[in-house]
Design an enzyme around this catalytic site. Sequence first.
Site, PDB file in Angstrom:
ATOM      1  N   SER A  82      -3.997  -7.885  -2.645  1.00 26.89           N
ATOM      2  CA  SER A  82      -2.820  -7.137  -2.218  1.00 26.89           C
ATOM      3  C   SER A  82      -2.446  -6.174  -3.334  1.00 26.89           C
ATOM      4  CB  SER A  82      -1.649  -8.093  -1.964  1.00 26.89           C
ATOM      5  OG  SER A  82      -0.445  -7.369  -1.790  1.00 26.89           O
ATOM      6  N   TYR A 120       3.436 -15.390  -4.852  1.00 27.40           N
ATOM      7  CA  TYR A 120       2.550 -14.589  -4.018  1.00 27.40           C
ATOM      8  C   TYR A 120       1.807 -13.558  -4.873  1.00 27.40           C
ATOM      9  CZ  TYR A 120       0.778 -11.452  -0.466  1.00 27.40           C
ATOM     10  OH  TYR A 120      -0.044 -10.673   0.297  1.00 27.40           O
TER      11      TYR A 120
END
Length: 170
Positions: free
Chosen positions: A46, A59
């Site tokens: 990401s 995350y």
Amino acid sequence: GRLVEQEPTRLLSMVDLNCRALLQLSQAWLPHMSQQQRGYILNVGSIVGFFPVPSSAVYAASKAFVHSLTESLRAECAGAGIRVHLLAPGPVPTEFFETARGAARQKPSPLAISPTELARSAIDDLLADRPRRIPRLPVRLLAMAASGLPMPLLRPLMARVAAADLKNPA
């Protein structure tokens, strides 16, 4: 939310999915790929794997793990017939935001890329043996800029971005 406000089992589940599963799958399949002298590994990171993200610390850290492991595996597999690719998108309109925030994002980000377009570009890059894909020029520029900033400047900047995003998730 802040790390201290998160449910530990939820965070550990995220680490299990983003880190442990990736590691276990890589270790399980790499011997077979090495023996065959061919194979493909496409890992989904990401944009947040490139910098610290207050309110999404675990995350972001788990995606940094994905980035580092993928780049390391690419080096380890060089010349072995195994193609290793890192996909590091920005926003993708999926149920992710509902899961992460507990509410649907009201309007899509202008930086968003459709899941279909993202999947097509990732497969094309993997087959062409390109090492990484960061879709959308503004997202690539953000990753480049973040990697060049000293951490004492990057941390407060990302804290402000995270605070604004929590106030206005749409």
